[in-house]
Design an enzyme around this catalytic site. Structure first.
Site, PDB file in Angstrom:
ATOM      1  N   LYS A  47       0.866  -1.185   0.000  1.00  0.00           N
ATOM      2  CA  LYS A  47       0.000   0.000   0.000  1.00  0.00           C
ATOM      3  C   LYS A  47       0.907   1.240   0.000  1.00  0.00           C
ATOM      4  O   LYS A  47       1.967   1.228   0.637  1.00  0.00           O
ATOM      5  CB  LYS A  47      -0.827  -0.060   1.299  1.00  0.00           C
ATOM      6  CG  LYS A  47      -1.620   1.173   1.618  1.00  0.00           C
ATOM      7  CD  LYS A  47      -2.921   1.153   0.908  1.00  0.00           C
ATOM      8  CE  LYS A  47      -3.590   2.503   0.899  1.00  0.00           C
ATOM      9  NZ  LYS A  47      -4.346   2.770  -0.317  1.00  0.00           N
ATOM     10  N   LEU A  75      -5.158   7.319   0.356  1.00  0.00           N
ATOM     11  CA  LEU A  75      -3.819   6.883   0.794  1.00  0.00           C
ATOM     12  C   LEU A  75      -3.704   6.661   2.302  1.00  0.00           C
ATOM     13  O   LEU A  75      -2.689   7.005   2.911  1.00  0.00           O
ATOM     14  CB  LEU A  75      -2.741   7.879   0.329  1.00  0.00           C
ATOM     15  CG  LEU A  75      -2.605   8.076  -1.185  1.00  0.00           C
ATOM     16  CD1 LEU A  75      -1.488   9.056  -1.486  1.00  0.00           C
ATOM     17  CD2 LEU A  75      -2.335   6.747  -1.899  1.00  0.00           C
ATOM     18  N   CYS A 132      -1.928   9.255  -7.809  1.00  0.00           N
ATOM     19  CA  CYS A 132      -3.166   8.906  -7.109  1.00  0.00           C
ATOM     20  C   CYS A 132      -4.202  10.012  -7.280  1.00  0.00           C
ATOM     21  O   CYS A 132      -3.938  11.164  -6.952  1.00  0.00           O
ATOM     22  CB  CYS A 132      -2.899   8.687  -5.627  1.00  0.00           C
ATOM     23  SG  CYS A 132      -4.387   8.180  -4.767  1.00  0.00           S
ATOM     24  N   LYS A 167       5.025   4.947 -11.149  1.00  0.00           N
ATOM     25  CA  LYS A 167       3.654   4.533 -11.499  1.00  0.00           C
ATOM     26  C   LYS A 167       2.911   5.704 -12.136  1.00  0.00           C
ATOM     27  O   LYS A 167       2.648   6.716 -11.490  1.00  0.00           O
ATOM     28  CB  LYS A 167       2.914   4.050 -10.251  1.00  0.00           C
ATOM     29  CG  LYS A 167       1.530   3.500 -10.562  1.00  0.00           C
ATOM     30  CD  LYS A 167       1.005   2.698  -9.396  1.00  0.00           C
ATOM     31  CE  LYS A 167      -0.354   2.116  -9.683  1.00  0.00           C
ATOM     32  NZ  LYS A 167      -0.857   1.330  -8.553  1.00  0.00           N
ATOM     33  N   THR A 195      -5.466   4.353 -11.398  1.00  0.00           N
ATOM     34  CA  THR A 195      -6.898   4.422 -11.704  1.00  0.00           C
ATOM     35  C   THR A 195      -7.259   5.652 -12.549  1.00  0.00           C
ATOM     36  O   THR A 195      -6.554   6.659 -12.539  1.00  0.00           O
ATOM     37  CB  THR A 195      -7.711   4.474 -10.388  1.00  0.00           C
ATOM     38  OG1 THR A 195      -7.162   5.502  -9.570  1.00  0.00           O
ATOM     39  CG2 THR A 195      -7.655   3.156  -9.663  1.00  0.00           C
ATOM     40  N   GLY A 219     -10.654  -1.963 -12.391  1.00  0.00           N
ATOM     41  CA  GLY A 219     -11.390  -3.158 -12.793  1.00  0.00           C
ATOM     42  C   GLY A 219     -11.530  -3.277 -14.301  1.00  0.00           C
ATOM     43  O   GLY A 219     -10.935  -2.495 -15.056  1.00  0.00           O
ATOM     44  N   GLY A 246      -7.441  -3.792 -14.740  1.00  0.00           N
ATOM     45  CA  GLY A 246      -8.539  -4.677 -15.133  1.00  0.00           C
ATOM     46  C   GLY A 246      -8.146  -6.101 -15.456  1.00  0.00           C
ATOM     47  O   GLY A 246      -8.895  -6.795 -16.145  1.00  0.00           O
ATOM     48  N   GLY A 267      -4.995  -6.099  -9.305  1.00  0.00           N
ATOM     49  CA  GLY A 267      -5.534  -5.198  -8.292  1.00  0.00           C
ATOM     50  C   GLY A 267      -6.916  -5.616  -7.826  1.00  0.00           C
ATOM     51  O   GLY A 267      -7.074  -6.463  -6.941  1.00  0.00           O
TER      52      GLY A 267
HETATM   53  C1  LIG Z   1      -9.022  -0.008  -3.099  1.00  0.00           C
HETATM   54  C2  LIG Z   1      -7.846   0.419  -3.924  1.00  0.00           C
HETATM   55  C3  LIG Z   1      -6.783   1.075  -3.309  1.00  0.00           C
HETATM   56  C4  LIG Z   1      -5.664   1.462  -4.067  1.00  0.00           C
HETATM   57  N1  LIG Z   1      -4.620   2.081  -3.434  1.00  0.00           N
HETATM   58  C5  LIG Z   1      -3.494   2.403  -4.141  1.00  0.00           C
HETATM   59  C6  LIG Z   1      -2.355   2.957  -3.489  1.00  0.00           C
HETATM   60  O1  LIG Z   1      -2.318   3.144  -2.271  1.00  0.00           O
HETATM   61  N2  LIG Z   1      -1.290   3.291  -4.265  1.00  0.00           N
HETATM   62  C7  LIG Z   1      -1.248   3.074  -5.629  1.00  0.00           C
HETATM   63  O2  LIG Z   1      -0.234   3.375  -6.267  1.00  0.00           O
HETATM   64  N3  LIG Z   1      -2.321   2.516  -6.258  1.00  0.00           N
HETATM   65  C8  LIG Z   1      -3.424   2.172  -5.560  1.00  0.00           C
HETATM   66  N4  LIG Z   1      -4.505   1.599  -6.195  1.00  0.00           N
HETATM   67  C9  LIG Z   1      -4.454   1.392  -7.665  1.00  0.00           C
HETATM   68  C10 LIG Z   1      -4.082  -0.045  -8.016  1.00  0.00           C
HETATM   69  O3  LIG Z   1      -2.791  -0.375  -7.549  1.00  0.00           O
HETATM   70  C11 LIG Z   1      -4.165  -0.272  -9.553  1.00  0.00           C
HETATM   71  O4  LIG Z   1      -3.255   0.603 -10.190  1.00  0.00           O
HETATM   72  C12 LIG Z   1      -5.565  -0.015 -10.095  1.00  0.00           C
HETATM   73  O5  LIG Z   1      -6.550  -0.518  -9.214  1.00  0.00           O
HETATM   74  C13 LIG Z   1      -5.784  -0.620 -11.486  1.00  0.00           C
HETATM   75  O6  LIG Z   1      -5.681  -2.023 -11.475  1.00  0.00           O
HETATM   76  P1  LIG Z   1      -6.961  -2.997 -11.373  1.00  0.00           P
HETATM   77  O7  LIG Z   1      -7.930  -2.553 -12.421  1.00  0.00           O
HETATM   78  O8  LIG Z   1      -6.411  -4.373 -11.594  1.00  0.00           O
HETATM   79  O9  LIG Z   1      -7.513  -2.832 -10.000  1.00  0.00           O
HETATM   80  C14 LIG Z   1      -5.629   1.203  -5.456  1.00  0.00           C
HETATM   81  C15 LIG Z   1      -6.706   0.541  -6.064  1.00  0.00           C
HETATM   82  C16 LIG Z   1      -7.803   0.141  -5.314  1.00  0.00           C
HETATM   83  C17 LIG Z   1      -8.930  -0.563  -6.011  1.00  0.00           C
END
Ligand SMILES: Cc1cc2nc3c(=O)[nH]c(=O)nc-3n(C[C@H](O)[C@H](O)[C@H](O)COP(=O)(O)O)c2cc1C
Length: 305
Positions: A47, A75, A132, A167, A195, A219, A246, A267
């Site tokens: 995290k 965060l 973020c 990132k 995201t 997602g 996703g 994720g």
């Molecule tokens: C609940 C949640 C919390 C997240 N927290 C962080 C974070 O603290 N730092 C970060 O760089 N990305 C964070 N992300 C982004 C994910 O690491 C990832 O880049 C994003 O969800 C896209 O991937 P996915 O579609 O597979 O979930 C978070 C995503 C989710 C869903």
């Protein structure tokens, strides 16, 4: 022993396979360890850590959407000191590379965090979150500003000899420019994507469903966007790419690798099926055997256009 070589190199970071667990979706690994043998995955990304602990945003912080979720955690994290004291000792019990994700509200703070963490042996690389969308200070401001991303990269480069992954935000018009700056300033790799900005309203109260009005969309909804961003970077900049966005199954992993990813992060899927990484790995091995691939990394950037 695997029948196929699944190992990958991300710059100087060596992984036994390309499946990493994405920042913010597995905390510091504790809960995940009940569902999956952490020794079998490529790497765990923590995290986002900030210098001081953060409470994050008030609820509602998560909302479901038709093809993914909106989150606005802001965060929330234990801070660097507590992470070193109580979280690293747990992760150290496993033979899994820790990639430490760092977030900050100003450029010096990024470097200070990395400096405090760099002597921890189990941390094999840093992922710098410049993207973020859910924090008032920092957050998207950095991710949208080429000069700021360049400065952050240069400062953290000077603070550690360990590999640095930046990132990137998808909320920009031309992501390859950001990858170029990262490379110029000594970054080892980029991860794409964080995201997308999204929102959602309750039609009866007419109020936003999440407290901070907008949140980060993740997602299946974002997979085509993420793939296009990975492809754009691959076609324009020579830098290792970690694909995120996703991924729901092994076919998605193959697709990201074909588009240019050397490794991927899972994720949102972790919330639906916390042992998904294990299932994906065995299917990837079967795929390679059927496709006569000796090394999974041969897929990276193998698209035909
Ligand atoms: C609940 C949640 C919390 C997240 N927290 C962080 C974070 O603290 N730092 C970060 O760089 N990305 C964070 N992300 C982004 C994910 O690491 C990832 O880049 C994003 O969800 C896209 O991937 P996915 O579609 O597979 O979930 C978070 C995503 C989710 C869903």
């Amino acid at each position: 022993m695997n029948k196929v070589d699944l190992s990958v190199s991300i710059g100087t970071l060596q992984l036994r396979n390309p499946i990493m667990l994405a920042s913010g979706t597995v905390g510091y690994g504790n809960e995940m360890a009940e569902f999956i043998d952490l020794n079998t995955i490529g790497a765990i990304v923590t995290k986002s850590l900030s210098l001081k602990p953060r409470k994050g945003n008030p609820p509602q912080r998560i909302v479901e959407t038709p093809a993914g979720m909106l989150n606005s955690i802001g965060l929330a994290n234990v801070g660097v000191e507590e992470f070193i004291k109580t979280k690293i000792p747990f992760l150290q019990k496993y033979d899994v590379p820790i990639v430490c994700n760092v977030a900050a509200s100003n450029i010096d703070e990024y470097a200070e965090c990395v400096n405090l963490l760099t002597d921890e042996n189990s941390i094999k690389a840093f992922e710098i979150n410049v993207s973020c969308p859910n924090v008032k200070e920092g957050g998207l401001q950095f991710g949208n500003d080429l000069a700021a991303v360049g400065k952050v990269t240069a400062k953290v480069r000077a603070a550690t000899k360990k590999p640095i992954i930046i990132k990137l935000s998808p909320n920009v018009s031309y992501i390859a420019d950001f990858a170029k700056v990262v490379k110029q300033e000594g970054g080892d790799a980029v991860s794409a994507i964080n995201t997308l900005v999204g929102t959602s309203f309750n039609i009866f109260t007419r109020k936003p469903k999440i407290f901070s009005v907008t949140g980060g969309l993740s997602g299946p909804a974002i997979k085509p966007v993420a793939l296009a961003k990975v492809l754009e970077i691959k076609r324009n900049v020579e830098i290792p790419i970690i694909g995120i966005g996703g991924i729901m199954n092994w076919q998605d992993v193959v697709e990201f690798m074909i588009a240019g990813a050397s490794a991927v992060q899972i994720g949102t899927l972790n919330f639906i099926n916390p042992s998904a990484a294990k299932e994906i790995l065995s299917s990837l091995e079967d795929f390679c055997i059927k496709q006569n691939l000796n090394k999974l990394s041969e897929l990276t950037g193998s698209f035909l256009i």
